[in-house]
Design a protein around this motif. Structure first.
Motif, PDB file in Angstrom:
ATOM      1  N   PHE A 122      17.641  10.055  53.503  1.00 28.84           N
ATOM      2  CA  PHE A 122      17.936  10.052  52.074  1.00 28.84           C
ATOM      3  C   PHE A 122      16.678  10.329  51.269  1.00 28.84           C
ATOM      4  N   ALA A 123      16.898  10.759  50.041  1.00 26.67           N
ATOM      5  CA  ALA A 123      15.803  11.013  49.114  1.00 26.67           C
ATOM      6  C   ALA A 123      15.637   9.834  48.168  1.00 26.67           C
ATOM      7  N   ILE A 124      14.450   9.713  47.606  1.00 20.94           N
ATOM      8  CA  ILE A 124      14.170   8.738  46.553  1.00 20.94           C
ATOM      9  C   ILE A 124      13.481   9.482  45.421  1.00 20.94           C
ATOM     10  N   LEU A 125      13.956   9.277  44.206  1.00 22.16           N
ATOM     11  CA  LEU A 125      13.318   9.865  43.031  1.00 22.16           C
ATOM     12  C   LEU A 125      13.016   8.763  42.024  1.00 22.16           C
ATOM     13  N   LEU A 126      11.766   8.650  41.616  1.00 21.92           N
ATOM     14  CA  LEU A 126      11.367   7.696  40.594  1.00 21.92           C
ATOM     15  C   LEU A 126      11.388   8.417  39.247  1.00 21.92           C
ATOM     16  N   PRO A 127      12.332   8.089  38.360  1.00 19.81           N
ATOM     17  CA  PRO A 127      12.480   8.846  37.109  1.00 19.81           C
ATOM     18  C   PRO A 127      11.247   8.818  36.217  1.00 19.81           C
ATOM     19  N   ASP A 128      10.431   7.756  36.302  1.00 19.50           N
ATOM     20  CA  ASP A 128       9.214   7.692  35.488  1.00 19.50           C
ATOM     21  C   ASP A 128       8.272   8.843  35.784  1.00 19.50           C
ATOM     22  N   GLU A 129       8.332   9.354  37.012  1.00 16.87           N
ATOM     23  CA  GLU A 129       7.494  10.482  37.398  1.00 16.87           C
ATOM     24  C   GLU A 129       8.274  11.757  37.096  1.00 16.87           C
ATOM     25  N   LEU A 130       7.939  12.399  35.998  1.00 19.41           N
ATOM     26  CA  LEU A 130       8.622  13.631  35.609  1.00 19.41           C
ATOM     27  C   LEU A 130       7.930  14.803  36.290  1.00 19.41           C
ATOM     28  N   MET A 131       8.634  15.436  37.220  1.00 16.56           N
ATOM     29  CA  MET A 131       8.082  16.541  38.000  1.00 16.56           C
ATOM     30  C   MET A 131       8.696  17.835  37.487  1.00 16.56           C
ATOM     31  N   VAL A 132       7.855  18.727  37.026  1.00 14.11           N
ATOM     32  CA  VAL A 132       8.312  19.950  36.376  1.00 14.11           C
ATOM     33  C   VAL A 132       7.834  21.153  37.183  1.00 14.11           C
ATOM     34  N   ALA A 133       8.729  22.092  37.416  1.00 10.75           N
ATOM     35  CA  ALA A 133       8.386  23.294  38.171  1.00 10.75           C
ATOM     36  C   ALA A 133       7.244  24.045  37.499  1.00 10.75           C
ATOM     37  N   ALA A 134       6.524  24.807  38.278  1.00 11.17           N
ATOM     38  CA  ALA A 134       5.385  25.555  37.764  1.00 11.17           C
ATOM     39  C   ALA A 134       5.818  26.506  36.653  1.00 11.17           C
ATOM     40  N   LYS A 135       4.916  26.754  35.720  1.00 10.74           N
ATOM     41  CA  LYS A 135       5.211  27.678  34.631  1.00 10.74           C
ATOM     42  C   LYS A 135       5.539  29.057  35.198  1.00 10.74           C
ATOM     43  N   GLY A 136       6.458  29.731  34.530  1.00  6.86           N
ATOM     44  CA  GLY A 136       6.820  31.061  34.983  1.00  6.86           C
ATOM     45  C   GLY A 136       7.889  31.073  36.054  1.00  6.86           C
ATOM     46  N   GLY A 137       8.496  29.918  36.293  1.00  7.32           N
ATOM     47  CA  GLY A 137       9.548  29.847  37.298  1.00  7.32           C
ATOM     48  C   GLY A 137       9.128  29.041  38.503  1.00  7.32           C
ATOM     49  N   GLY A 138       9.999  28.956  39.463  1.00  9.31           N
ATOM     50  CA  GLY A 138       9.732  28.142  40.645  1.00  9.31           C
ATOM     51  C   GLY A 138      10.767  27.059  40.790  1.00  9.31           C
ATOM     52  N   THR A 139      10.733  26.401  41.922  1.00 10.59           N
ATOM     53  CA  THR A 139      11.724  25.368  42.212  1.00 10.59           C
ATOM     54  C   THR A 139      11.166  23.990  41.908  1.00 10.59           C
ATOM     55  N   GLY A 140      12.083  23.021  41.779  1.00 12.00           N
ATOM     56  CA  GLY A 140      11.695  21.655  41.502  1.00 12.00           C
ATOM     57  C   GLY A 140      11.095  20.977  42.713  1.00 12.00           C
ATOM     58  N   CYS A 141      10.558  19.800  42.483  1.00 11.68           N
ATOM     59  CA  CYS A 141       9.845  19.075  43.533  1.00 11.68           C
ATOM     60  C   CYS A 141      10.760  18.734  44.703  1.00 11.68           C
ATOM     61  N   MET A 142      11.930  18.173  44.447  1.00  6.72           N
ATOM     62  CA  MET A 142      12.787  17.748  45.548  1.00  6.72           C
ATOM     63  C   MET A 142      13.286  18.938  46.357  1.00  6.72           C
ATOM     64  N   LYS A 143      13.567  20.044  45.723  1.00  8.23           N
ATOM     65  CA  LYS A 143      13.985  21.235  46.469  1.00  8.23           C
ATOM     66  C   LYS A 143      12.855  21.699  47.394  1.00  8.23           C
ATOM     67  N   GLN A 144      11.619  21.677  46.909  1.00  8.93           N
ATOM     68  CA  GLN A 144      10.493  22.028  47.765  1.00  8.93           C
ATOM     69  C   GLN A 144      10.402  21.072  48.951  1.00  8.93           C
ATOM     70  N   MET A 145      10.665  19.794  48.697  1.00  2.00           N
ATOM     71  CA  MET A 145      10.590  18.808  49.774  1.00  2.00           C
ATOM     72  C   MET A 145      11.698  19.000  50.803  1.00  2.00           C
ATOM     73  N   VAL A 146      12.907  19.285  50.326  1.00  2.00           N
ATOM     74  CA  VAL A 146      14.018  19.514  51.250  1.00  2.00           C
ATOM     75  C   VAL A 146      13.720  20.724  52.138  1.00  2.00           C
TER      76      VAL A 146
END
Length: 296
Positions: free
Chosen positions: A128-152
């Motif tokens: 399972f995954a865990i996401l802490l909402p306080d940590e706002l993870m934003v994809a790189a400027k100009g596009g890209g995937t989110g943090c959890m997708k990169q981890m999966v």
């Protein structure tokens, strides 16, 4: 090699009191405080959905029912908007498919590790995954995937346990949990040989900090069950993960993107300003406003 179980469940620990944001959080969960016009929890849930997560598990506490209501169908609101010819697409991400959201209660605030353990019956035998909402993870400027997708994607390569990390200046490591790195498998994937919580700068094994995203095997629940209190008198997830190292594969994925610490007021303001500046509908106006305020 046998197929790995896919990551379809994600745990969101949202039982905290949000005392650093009082009085704003006296009656409103901190996870519903907006970054521009989306609450923090929405960013995290959207990130999970992008990664293929299907089951959202909220570990809540008293006074947090509004989080679940945010993802419900607001019949009166939607009916009124439709009658007035307003666009309902803005609400689409807030509508959960029936059965996709499950909540469990953390009755006593015993720490992050305890919050995760509260979800054991729902997690079952699945990774399972865990996401802490306080940590706002934003994809790189100009596009890209989110943090959890990169981890999966990294998990599909190496399996086992995986944590997201970011590199920070060495003089800042004493404020974070830090990994002890082993073999470097790629530019972004590192073996983890140990975890150190807030080490002195001169004793830090690396400058790669744990950044609020995890993929863990279900065996961590057995470790948490018998684990005593650690730092701060709480049951620490970091301590449980450290016990998994050496027994199961454990890696760190360096996130190609940006992190905002929205657990702090300054980080919250930074995130709001940064994301507002990137909006096509308001970026230019916000930039002009910020420049005007800086010269007053």
């Amino acid at each position: 090699m046998s197929a790995r179980k896919p990551i379809k469940k994600a745990v969101f620990p949202v039982a905290g009191l949000g005392t650093r944001f009082l009085p704003a959080t006296k009656a409103i969960p901190k996870e519903l405080l907006p970054i521009v016009d989306r609450p923090l929890i929405q960013y995290a849930v959207d990130e999970a959905r992008e990664a293929g997560i299907e089951q959202i598990i909220f570990v809540t506490g008293r006074g947090k029912t509004a989080i679940v209501e945010h993802f419900d169908v607001a019949f009166e609101l939607e009916t009124t908007m439709a009658e007035r010819g307003k666009d309902l697409s803005v609400l689409e991400p807030t509508r959960a498919t029936p059965g996709d959201i499950i909540t469990v209660r953390q009755q006593v605030p015993l720490g992050l590790g305890h919050a995760i353990w509260c979800a054991r019956a729902i997690v079952g035998d699945d990774p399972f995954a865990i996401l802490l909402p306080d940590e706002l993870m934003v994809a790189a400027k100009g596009g890209g995937t989110g943090c959890m997708k990169q981890m999966v994607e990294a998990y599909e390569e190496v399996g086992g346990n995986l944590i997201s990390v970011l590199e920070v200046p060495h003089d800042e490591v004493s404020s974070y949990g830090v990994i002890a790195p082993g073999a470097q498998l790629s530019d972004t994937l590192t073996e983890v040989t140990g975890l150190v919580e807030k080490p002195p700068v001169d004793q830090a094994p690396s400058n790669k900090i744990i950044s609020g995203r995890y993929i863990l095997q279900p065996e961590v629940m057995g470790v948490l069950k018998d684990q005593g209190k650690g730092a701060g008198g709480e049951i620490q997830l970091t301590d449980a993960m450290a016990k998994m190292i050496g027994n199961q594969p454990f890696h760190a994925a360096t996130f190609a993107g940006r992190r905002f610490d929205c657990g702090s007021k300054t980080g919250f303001v930074e995130a709001t300003l940064a994301l507002a500046l990137e909006r096509e509908d308001m970026g230019a106006e916000v930039r002009a406003m910020a420049e005007r305020l800086l010269t007053e």
